[in-house]
Scaffold this active site. Structure first.
Site, PDB file in Angstrom:
ATOM      1  N   ASP A   1       0.263 -31.475  -2.874  1.00 10.63           N
ATOM      2  CA  ASP A   1       1.119 -31.675  -4.042  1.00 10.63           C
ATOM      3  C   ASP A   1       1.674 -33.107  -4.070  1.00 10.63           C
ATOM      4  OD1 ASP A   1       2.434 -31.010  -6.352  1.00 10.63           O
ATOM      5  OD2 ASP A   1       4.059 -29.923  -5.357  1.00 10.63           O
TER       6      ASP A   1
ATOM      7  N   ASN B   1      -3.875 -24.783 -13.185  1.00 15.29           N
ATOM      8  CA  ASN B   1      -4.210 -26.174 -13.520  1.00 15.29           C
ATOM      9  C   ASN B   1      -5.065 -26.294 -14.772  1.00 15.29           C
ATOM     10  OD1 ASN B   1      -4.485 -27.220 -10.029  1.00 15.29           O
ATOM     11  ND2 ASN B   1      -2.741 -27.334 -11.422  1.00 15.29           N
TER      12      ASN B   1
END
Length: 247
Positions: free
Chosen positions: A20, A68
């Site tokens: 991340d 995503n």
């Protein structure tokens, strides 16, 4: 050097990573988000090399989640193009380092060029025996669990599986990670402290390690720090410290 402090006899067997912070890394440098993803690829390479160097058997990286797909279309296109180029470019190094590649997730949603490139690399590296690198692509744990339930129900329906035989071990076999050991350690970069729909069943007993370092800045030393943190912990699995000492 940090690598010299690692006890090779007490390594986790399987490390999972939520990579991340690519976008925020780029933003702090006033760069396009795509630059963060490109730099993040270098971190993947460095961490894989670090895993091989210490003898880690399994490394799973959360590369692209089902959530995503909700990102801007142009960013998805960049990510997919980057993925194809990276897998193609890194295949010789995976072979050199004796790394086997696997992929888990809803591959049906991936573009054809991505699937073909992945399949080629997976086939070429299939006999490698050092570290197994698992890419979680178009992956979500809830999707995985639902698919496992569907498959089990189908087997029970056609009497290929007795409902009374279903247990944790059987259920695990129907997950996309059925041929992998559960992760011992989860690393998440970027400062967030959540699992984000990643390996929810498999992480039941994993040690959790969170760091504020953005993924593009997470390299060998940061990886070794996470391993050392893991080795400093007592893993009891519901037992007392006294029981662990006796065993």
């Amino acid at each position: 050097m940090l690598i010299d402090k690692i006890d090779k006899s007490k390594l986790p067997q399987h490390v999972a990573i939520i990579m991340d912070g690519n976008g925020r890394w780029a933003k702090t440098r006033r760069l396009d988000r795509s630059e963060g993803h490109k730099e993040g690829v270098i971190s993947v390479r460095k961490v894989v090399e670090a895993a091989v160097a210490i003898g880690l058997k399994y490394l799973t990286v959360y590369t692209f989640s089902t959530e995503n797909w909700n990102r801007p279309e142009e960013e998805i296109e960049v990510l997919m193009s980057l993925m194809v180029a990276t897998v193609y470019r890194e295949t010789p190094d995976l072979m050199k380092n004796n790394v086997r590649l696997k992929a888990i997730g809803d591959m049906a949603r991936m573009p054809e060029d991505v699937r073909k490139t992945l399949e080629s690399c997976i086939e070429q590296t299939s006999a490698n025996t050092a570290t197994t690198l698992v890419l979680a692509l178009s992956y979500s744990s809830r999707w995985e669990i639902i698919e496992a339930v569907k498959n089990i129900v189908e087997k029970v329906k056609y009497r290929l599986l007795d409902i009374d035989d279903i247990n944790e071990e059987i259920f695990s076999e129907y997950l996309t990670t059925g041929d992998l050991p559960d992760p011992d350690l989860l690393i998440r970069t970027g400062g967030e402290k959540r699992t984000s729909n990643f390996l929810l069943w498999q992480l039941s007993y994993a040690e959790l390690y969170f760091t504020d370092v953005y993924w593009p800045d997470f390299r060998e030393n940061e990886f070794y720090e996470a391993i050392l943190s893991y080795q400093s912990r007592e893993r009891r699995f519901g037992k007392t410290s006294e029981q662990i000492i006796k065993s």
